[in-house]
Design an enzyme around this catalytic site. Structure first.
Site, PDB file in Angstrom:
ATOM      1  N   LEU A 104      -4.756   8.280  -2.037  1.00  0.00           N
ATOM      2  CA  LEU A 104      -5.377   8.996  -3.143  1.00  0.00           C
ATOM      3  C   LEU A 104      -4.581   8.690  -4.403  1.00  0.00           C
ATOM      4  O   LEU A 104      -3.352   8.512  -4.345  1.00  0.00           O
ATOM      5  CB  LEU A 104      -5.358  10.514  -2.894  1.00  0.00           C
ATOM      6  N   ASP A 105      -5.255   8.629  -5.544  1.00  0.00           N
ATOM      7  CA  ASP A 105      -4.551   8.443  -6.800  1.00  0.00           C
ATOM      8  C   ASP A 105      -3.504   9.531  -6.988  1.00  0.00           C
ATOM      9  O   ASP A 105      -3.651  10.653  -6.480  1.00  0.00           O
ATOM     10  CB  ASP A 105      -5.530   8.515  -7.980  1.00  0.00           C
ATOM     11  N   LYS A 106      -2.475   9.225  -7.730  1.00  0.00           N
ATOM     12  CA  LYS A 106      -1.411  10.188  -7.994  1.00  0.00           C
ATOM     13  C   LYS A 106      -1.970  11.499  -8.550  1.00  0.00           C
ATOM     14  O   LYS A 106      -1.556  12.592  -8.152  1.00  0.00           O
ATOM     15  CB  LYS A 106      -0.400   9.596  -8.976  1.00  0.00           C
ATOM     16  N   GLU A 107      -2.950  11.396  -9.450  1.00  0.00           N
ATOM     17  CA  GLU A 107      -3.479  12.583 -10.114  1.00  0.00           C
ATOM     18  C   GLU A 107      -4.451  13.373  -9.245  1.00  0.00           C
ATOM     19  O   GLU A 107      -4.797  14.510  -9.568  1.00  0.00           O
ATOM     20  CB  GLU A 107      -4.190  12.179 -11.418  1.00  0.00           C
ATOM     21  N   THR A 108      -4.923  12.790  -8.140  1.00  0.00           N
ATOM     22  CA  THR A 108      -5.921  13.420  -7.272  1.00  0.00           C
ATOM     23  C   THR A 108      -5.241  14.226  -6.177  1.00  0.00           C
ATOM     24  O   THR A 108      -4.257  13.786  -5.589  1.00  0.00           O
ATOM     25  CB  THR A 108      -6.831  12.348  -6.636  1.00  0.00           C
TER      26      THR A 108
END
Length: 284
Positions: free
Chosen positions: A133-137
């Protein structure tokens, strides 16, 4: 490493050779070692690869430590791991927003993989990345706990046998359901970003369900047919409804990116158990 797996009731009869090669995707070199070392046991007795296995049979594999390679990572903080489902083969956890899935350099120690390495060390096991998952997700993310199940989970992901649903909040009023089918490629001017590239990009399909209009924003749910980097973020921005709080594809307007992997469901590759988890609390 020693693994004992009992074939479920709905498993079709097969040979040990086909089970290891075709179904469990055990690498050829490892299959050779298993056979030469007599490290496959069927119902408590040393087995030959041509033997048939049927539902209810118990198969034990003994793998040497150096049969599979593992890239060591620094142990992080085990208290930062929030399990949603766990057994001896796989682990689904709830990733916080702002935390990377895995390190990109050997000296990194504050990613989810680092924290999982500390968490699993007490069980004498190691984490293996299945997807990211993306860092921000935030939200549900799946890891393998041993190298035997890792390629099986990878194949399940490729064949869309692992279902994931995302919750998001976008800018603007989006009061209809739609499917976005636009190819995604790299941004030539910013290596961090992706762009719609119908000529050279990779196929990407996102199914969007509108849930609730919240003034000038809309809560939606997304299901992906493909898993391209930043797929939801790029697709929603391309139709004029960028994600709230996105630092890359929209002027940041919230404390965090409003994207959360809220559900993950799959059939366990060994037990055939139906697994379904919800990563609470989501974006509210």
């Amino acid at each position: 490493m020693k693994f004992t797996i009992t074939l479920p009731e709905n498993h079709a009869p097969t040979t040990i050779r086909d089970l290891l090669e075709t179904e469990w995707l055990v690498p050829r070199k490892v299959r050779h070692f298993l056979r030469m070392r007599k490290n496959v046991w069927l119902n408590g007795e040393v087995a030959l690869f041509h033997q048939e296995v049927v539902p209810g049979d118990s198969l034990t594999l003994v793998l040497e430590e150096d049969d599979y390679t593992y890239q060591e990572v620094i142990h992080g903080d085990k208290t930062l791991v929030t399990p949603l489902y766990e057994d001896e083969h796989l682990l689904i956890v709830n990733k916080p927003a702002g935390m990377k899935t895995h390190p990109n350099a050997p000296d990194e120690s504050d990613t989810l993989l680092n924290h999982l390495a500390a968490y699993l060390s007490e069980q004498n096991q190691r984490p293996y990345v299945v997807h990211r998952l993306d860092k921000e997700t935030s939200g549900a993310i799946l890891f393998a706990k041993n190298p035997l199940v890792l390629p099986i989970l990878g194949r399940m992901l490729e064949q869309k046998q692992i279902g994931r649903r995302y919750q998001a909040i976008v800018h603007g009023r989006l009061d209809k359901n739609l499917t976005i089918n636009k190819k995604i490629g790299r941004d030539r001017h910013d290596r961090r970003k992706r762009v719609i590239d119908e000529r050279n990009g990779q196929q990407a399909v996102t199914h969007v369900t509108s849930h609730e209009v919240l003034g000038k924003q809309t809560e939606i749910y997304c299901v992906l047919d493909t898993g391209r980097t930043h797929q939801i973020r790029v697709h929603l921005a391309s139709i004029g409804h960028p994600l709230v709080g996105d630092p890359l594809y929209q002027k940041k307007s919230a404390a965090r990116l409003m994207l959360h992997a809220i559900e993950l469901n799959m059939t366990h590759p060994f037990t055939q158990e139906e697994i379904s988890v919800t990563a609470a609390p989501g974006l509210w």
